[in-house]
Design an enzyme around this catalytic site. Structure first.
Site, PDB file in Angstrom:
ATOM      1  N   GLU A 212       0.824  -1.184  -0.050  1.00 23.62           N
ATOM      2  CA  GLU A 212      -0.058  -0.170   0.063  1.00 23.62           C
ATOM      3  C   GLU A 212       0.828   1.162   0.010  1.00 23.62           C
ATOM      4  O   GLU A 212       0.751   2.237  -0.680  1.00 23.62           O
ATOM      5  CB  GLU A 212      -0.867  -0.112   1.363  1.00 23.62           C
ATOM      6  CG  GLU A 212      -2.028  -1.047   1.307  1.00 23.62           C
ATOM      7  CD  GLU A 212      -2.743  -1.213   0.009  1.00 23.62           C
ATOM      8  OE1 GLU A 212      -2.967  -0.242  -0.654  1.00 23.62           O
ATOM      9  OE2 GLU A 212      -2.987  -2.428  -0.341  1.00 23.62           O
ATOM     10  N   ARG A 303      23.472   2.529   3.569  1.00 22.95           N
ATOM     11  CA  ARG A 303      24.534   1.431   3.885  1.00 22.95           C
ATOM     12  C   ARG A 303      25.763   1.564   2.932  1.00 22.95           C
ATOM     13  O   ARG A 303      25.933   0.445   1.971  1.00 22.95           O
ATOM     14  CB  ARG A 303      23.717   0.060   3.561  1.00 22.95           C
ATOM     15  CG  ARG A 303      22.577  -0.075   4.972  1.00 22.95           C
ATOM     16  CD  ARG A 303      22.053  -1.479   4.770  1.00 22.95           C
ATOM     17  NE  ARG A 303      20.994  -1.553   3.519  1.00 22.95           N
ATOM     18  CZ  ARG A 303      19.699  -1.293   3.670  1.00 22.95           C
ATOM     19  NH1 ARG A 303      19.325  -0.824   4.588  1.00 22.95           N
ATOM     20  NH2 ARG A 303      19.067  -1.529   2.469  1.00 22.95           N
ATOM     21  N   ASP A 334      21.843  -1.272  -1.928  1.00 26.20           N
ATOM     22  CA  ASP A 334      22.920  -1.044  -1.123  1.00 26.20           C
ATOM     23  C   ASP A 334      23.627  -0.111  -1.986  1.00 26.20           C
ATOM     24  O   ASP A 334      23.701  -0.201  -3.195  1.00 26.20           O
ATOM     25  CB  ASP A 334      23.720  -2.181  -0.940  1.00 26.20           C
ATOM     26  CG  ASP A 334      24.950  -1.835  -0.038  1.00 26.20           C
ATOM     27  OD1 ASP A 334      25.851  -1.410  -0.606  1.00 26.20           O
ATOM     28  OD2 ASP A 334      25.074  -2.201   1.113  1.00 26.20           O
ATOM     29  N   GLY A 336      26.742   1.346  -1.369  1.00 29.44           N
ATOM     30  CA  GLY A 336      28.371   1.450  -1.553  1.00 29.44           C
ATOM     31  C   GLY A 336      28.886   0.417  -0.564  1.00 29.44           C
ATOM     32  O   GLY A 336      28.370  -0.409   0.278  1.00 29.44           O
ATOM     33  N   ASP A 339      30.454  -5.421   0.345  1.00 27.31           N
ATOM     34  CA  ASP A 339      29.187  -5.970   0.945  1.00 27.31           C
ATOM     35  C   ASP A 339      29.240  -7.409   0.715  1.00 27.31           C
ATOM     36  O   ASP A 339      30.111  -7.987  -0.173  1.00 27.31           O
ATOM     37  CB  ASP A 339      27.977  -5.474   0.510  1.00 27.31           C
ATOM     38  CG  ASP A 339      28.187  -3.975   0.592  1.00 27.31           C
ATOM     39  OD1 ASP A 339      28.060  -3.296  -0.629  1.00 27.31           O
ATOM     40  OD2 ASP A 339      28.278  -3.265   1.397  1.00 27.31           O
ATOM     41  N   ASP A 430      26.306 -25.631  -2.482  1.00 24.65           N
ATOM     42  CA  ASP A 430      25.812 -24.374  -2.959  1.00 24.65           C
ATOM     43  C   ASP A 430      26.417 -23.887  -4.292  1.00 24.65           C
ATOM     44  O   ASP A 430      27.505 -24.431  -4.627  1.00 24.65           O
ATOM     45  CB  ASP A 430      26.037 -23.194  -1.886  1.00 24.65           C
ATOM     46  CG  ASP A 430      25.724 -23.606  -0.644  1.00 24.65           C
ATOM     47  OD1 ASP A 430      26.668 -23.472   0.348  1.00 24.65           O
ATOM     48  OD2 ASP A 430      24.639 -24.262  -0.369  1.00 24.65           O
ATOM     49  N   VAL A 437      32.921  -7.551 -10.512  1.00 21.19           N
ATOM     50  CA  VAL A 437      34.119  -7.084  -9.783  1.00 21.19           C
ATOM     51  C   VAL A 437      34.833  -8.209  -9.225  1.00 21.19           C
ATOM     52  O   VAL A 437      34.380  -9.377  -9.336  1.00 21.19           O
ATOM     53  CB  VAL A 437      33.466  -6.201  -8.562  1.00 21.19           C
ATOM     54  CG1 VAL A 437      32.638  -4.892  -9.252  1.00 21.19           C
ATOM     55  CG2 VAL A 437      32.586  -6.654  -7.732  1.00 21.19           C
ATOM     56  N   ASN A 439      35.485 -10.733  -6.469  1.00 17.42           N
ATOM     57  CA  ASN A 439      34.709 -11.197  -5.444  1.00 17.42           C
ATOM     58  C   ASN A 439      35.454 -12.312  -4.744  1.00 17.42           C
ATOM     59  O   ASN A 439      36.524 -12.869  -5.076  1.00 17.42           O
ATOM     60  CB  ASN A 439      33.538 -11.959  -6.193  1.00 17.42           C
ATOM     61  CG  ASN A 439      32.813 -11.328  -7.279  1.00 17.42           C
ATOM     62  OD1 ASN A 439      32.501 -11.856  -8.483  1.00 17.42           O
ATOM     63  ND2 ASN A 439      32.095 -10.207  -6.905  1.00 17.42           N
ATOM     64  N   ASP A 448      30.617 -27.359  -3.117  1.00 17.88           N
ATOM     65  CA  ASP A 448      30.132 -26.153  -3.807  1.00 17.88           C
ATOM     66  C   ASP A 448      30.528 -25.921  -5.318  1.00 17.88           C
ATOM     67  O   ASP A 448      31.614 -26.429  -5.695  1.00 17.88           O
ATOM     68  CB  ASP A 448      30.573 -24.928  -2.985  1.00 17.88           C
ATOM     69  CG  ASP A 448      30.169 -25.110  -1.432  1.00 17.88           C
ATOM     70  OD1 ASP A 448      30.998 -24.893  -0.674  1.00 17.88           O
ATOM     71  OD2 ASP A 448      28.913 -25.470  -1.275  1.00 17.88           O
TER      72      ASP A 448
END
Lengths: 657, 145
Positions: A212, A303, A334, A336, A339, A430, A437, A439, A448
């Site tokens: 809403e 953040r 987010d 910047g 993270d 996983d 970028v 990682n 994994d």
């Protein structure tokens, strides 16, 4: 389906890459396939979806009494009927009242839980856009909240239409000169119990408030759903359905909290099978974020530090903390910092895709529960038990949807324009997918898959915890100078694309032993740790099966013992339909136990075709129709199951791993 | 509280002709293909009258039974008097609950005005409960739900 062969107009069927286990199925957003069709509907770009959601043209920037001139929108709560009756809901002479004020006995003030949800909802939209929200008294508020009787609609909100009617004949006749002050007001049905309980994330009360507020700020539904539509022409209005009423493919709760269509319509799985209920978004979703930022600009201050989302969250939003929001359906924004998306609290298989606009999958259950188990879970949450009839209905639903497990799929997304640098997996097998970028990827326990895409520059990625069972997946074959399927390297990095320097550090891998090409599936090349195989001893030869249909060659020397290796626990794909010739000197080694129907240690395959367990596949064996289980070796986190000809002299002691 | 006439305010939908929005049913009512009515503290005639009014103009079949079906809503009418005056309190629940979002609708008791006959009282009560009814003017001209 090969992604590279899609042509405009080709329907996009969700043919997932083969999964080594039923549990991992790569998630795909429809957005990159814009211009094509899905479910006979056009696939929109994210920009187009944003335009559709903002098609009313209303926002607080236009015709709204200058309320946003200071960059601040005020919100407040009607604390009593008297406040409402003394507001713009009643005309100056007190002779005409709008519905919400006229039906006094339908009014009630928001209770404490509702106010908490409203404040949380405001904060979520505030995070996204470059305006600020402030709580004030109701008479100073631009957006107000109250309960009324909505006439069967759960809730409604006024778009920010502003003063466009204030000078109309209507407004003048009824003396409603401040009619535009209705803009943004949110009304919840005070007589529907699901608006009041449960008030937790992923339940309907919270999603209703956030939905809403989307209207309050100017967002419409993805479609002009018409409850009077008679699709089948029988003279009776038909229920609004995705099939009949969604105008574009991504009109679902997977992409927008403004949609009324279930996420499963677009291939997501948001049903909480542990509690037999539907899960609902706790935050605006990816297309909502595109839309609202189009209206008000993106908030560049949200953040900006190094933020962790998911488990061990530092985001300061309960919705984005998966210890609090245990069945999360969220989109992450987010502005910047360095993270992390952390799924470490889950022991089920996850997919973490760090690309902007992409969907990740985490949580849920691998095996469906009994009614008693479901009701025990529900009792623990204070929820009413499910009846057998409801249980049966959900059983029918999961069969209709073709689900083999209750894992969530496509429930966590990253907003467009957002860079999340790092991913942490959990205890399951996983799949972690890198972005453009550098990682840092941590798989956690389990076997994994680390998927890195080398198109464009993606930098030097790091896998922090490479284990022998893990797999590296790349969209371009790694250079193999001698074409032996083994990639070795010196130093710490594996070069992935020598033209632009893309590389990966596999902390824990052994460059001298290297990686072994397992095969390619749908254009992705999969490399396992080359140490995951039996080691050929004296008078032994090892042949490994890959993903395709292999003919595993035996040695021509009658003194050589062949060891045929099948990594049946690999997390990627089945091992195809192989064939080999087997003698009493030979052994078969797998990484999952073969099926032994009567538990007598003898594996029989009377038709000459051995079914492989785990990832699947078959082996046509010439020379024997039974194998004997000799034992299992567990080493370096891997299990190797040894099989030989019944009564043969080779076995467990003959194999080195 | 303003001294308002007993009659509903003027209908505003004509003004809203160019701005009409579509109503989306709450989860309780979505996909409903039948409705059942049961009565408490009612005479057979009263219950039959309620049923007849409920059936009139309903977009789905309405009967007087409590039956189990995923696509069905059960309405309960409690006719216990309130403060000595005739009243109807309606509630609606899914026949088979599929989701917590459906919840229950539990409306306030609609109390008869002086001299109001039962049929009129029933109309008013059902107007509040049923999404396809409603003498309420739709002033959600520029709102969405």
């Amino acid at each position: 389906m090969e992604l590279s062969t899609l042509v405009p107009g080709t329907p996009v069927e969700r043919d997932w890459p083969l999964g080594g286990a039923d549990d991992i199925v790569e998630s795909l957003s429809l957005d990159p396939f814009a211009g094509q069709t899905y479910a006979n509907k056009p696939i929109a770009t994210a920009t187009q979806a944003g335009n559709i959601l903002t098609r009313s043209g209303y926002s607080w920037n236009i015709n709204n009494y200058g309320e946003l001139n200071d960059g601040v929108l005020n919100f407040g709560f009607w604390n009593s009927y008297a406040e409402l009756a003394n507001s713009y809901y009643v005309n100056a002479t007190g002779t005409i009242a709008l519905d919400e004020a006229f039906y006094a006995d339908a009014f009630s003030a928001f209770n404490a839980d509702q106010r908490a949800m409203a404040r949380a909802g405001i904060a979520l939209w505030d995070d996204l856009i470059a305006i600020t929200f402030k709580e004030t008294k109701s008479y100073n508020a631009d957006i107000t909240f109250g309960n009324t009787n909505t006439g069967g609609a759960q809730a409604y909100a006024y778009l920010p239409f502003g003063n466009i009617f204030d000078d109309s004949a209507f407004a003048k006749f009824y003396d409603l000169e401040d009619y535009g002050r209705l803009s943004g007001d949110v009304w919840i049905d005070g007589f529907v119990s699901s608006n009041f309980f449960p008030v937790r994330d992923s339940f309907y009360a919270k999603t209703t408030i956030v939905h809403e507020l989307g209207h309050s700020l100017g967002l419409s539904h993805p479609g002009d759903y018409d409850a009077l539509d008679d699709d089948d022409g029988d003279g009776v209005p038909d229920p609004i359905t995705y099939a009949n009423d969604a105008a574009y493919a991504q009109d679902s709760a997977q992409y927008s909290i403004m949609s009324y269509f279930d996420a499963y319509e677009t291939g997501a799985q948001h049903i909480d099978w542990a509690n037999l209920r539907f899960g609902y978004a706790s935050t605006p979703m990816v297309h909502d974020i595109v839309a609202i930022q189009k209206l008000y600009g993106a908030d560049k201050t949200t953040r900006t530090g190094d933020t962790v989302y998911g488990f061990n969250s530092t985001a300061n939003r309960a919705e984005l903390d998966f210890t609090k929001n245990a069945a999360p359906i969220v989109a992450i924004y987010d502005a910047g910092g360095n993270d992390t998306l952390d799924f470490s609290g889950w022991n089920t298989p996850s997919v973490i895709d760090l690309n902007a606009g992409a969907f990740s999958s985490g949580g849920g259950i691998e095996s469906f529960l009994t009614l008693e188990q479901v009701n025990a879970n529900r009792a623990a949450q204070g929820l009413a038990p499910r009846s057998q009839a409801t249980f049966d209905a959900y059983t029918a639903l999961r069969e209709e949807l073709g689900l083999t497990n209750g894992l969530y799929k496509d429930n966590i997304s990253i907003a467009y324009g957002v860079t999340i640098e790092n991913a942490i997996g959990g205890g399951g097998n996983d799949r972690l997918i890198g972005n453009q970028v550098a990682n840092k990827l941590t798989g956690g326990a389990g076997r994994d898959i680390f998927e890195l895409r080398t198109s464009g520059v993606s930098g030097v990625d790091t896998v922090t915890d490479w284990q022998r069972g893990d797999v590296l997946a790349v969209d371009r074959a790694i250079r193999d100078n001698n074409n032996d399927g083994i990639i070795t390297w010196r130093g710490s990095t594996v070069a992935l694309d020598t033209t632009d320097g893309d590389a990966v550090v596999l902390a824990g891998a052994n460059g001298a032993a290297g990686l072994r090409l397992l095969g390619s599936v749908d254009g992705v090349f999969y490399y396992g740790d080359a140490r995951v195989r039996p080691v050929a001893g004296r008078n032994q030869q090892v042949a490994e099966s890959g993903f395709g249909n292999d003919v595993l060659k035996s040695s021509s020397n009658s003194k050589i013992s062949d060891i045929f290796f099948f990594d049946t626990a690999n997390p990627v794909a089945g091992l195809g339909n192989d064939s080999l010739t087997f003698t009493a000197r030979d052994m078969i080694v797998t990484t999952t136990a073969l099926f032994d129907g009567n538990d007598d240690g003898i594996i029989r395959f009377n038709d000459g075709v051995l079914d492989l367990s785990g990832a699947g596949g078959t082996v046509t064996i010439t020379g024997t129709r039974a194998l004997e289980f000799d034992g299992m070796i567990e080493q370096n986190g891997m299990r190797f199951y040894i099989y030989s000809a019944v009564g043969s002299s080779v076995g467990l002691g003959s194999v080195d791993v | 509280m303003p001294d308002l006439p007993n009659a509903p305010p003027p209908a505003l939908t004509s003004f809203a002709a160019t701005m009409s929005q579509r109503t989306i049913a709450a989860p309780l009512w979505r996909g409903v293909r039948s409705v059942g009515l049961t009565c408490i503290a009612a005479t057979p005639d009263q219950c039959a009258t309620l049923l007849s009014i409920l059936q009139r103009g309903a977009p789905v079949p309405v009967d007087g039974f409590d039956a189990a079906d995923r696509a069905r809503v059960q309405i309960t009418a409690d006719l216990a008097p309130v403060d000595g005056r005739p009243a109807i309190a309606l509630s609606a629940r899914p026949s088979i609950v599929m989701d917590d979002a459906q919840g229950e609708w539990i409306g306030p008791a609609v109390i008869a005005g002086r001299g109001e006959d039962f049929a009129t009282l029933a109309e008013r009560a059902l107007d509040q409960a049923l999404p396809w009814r409603g003498a309420r003017p739709n002033n959600r001209l520029t709102g969405e739900n």
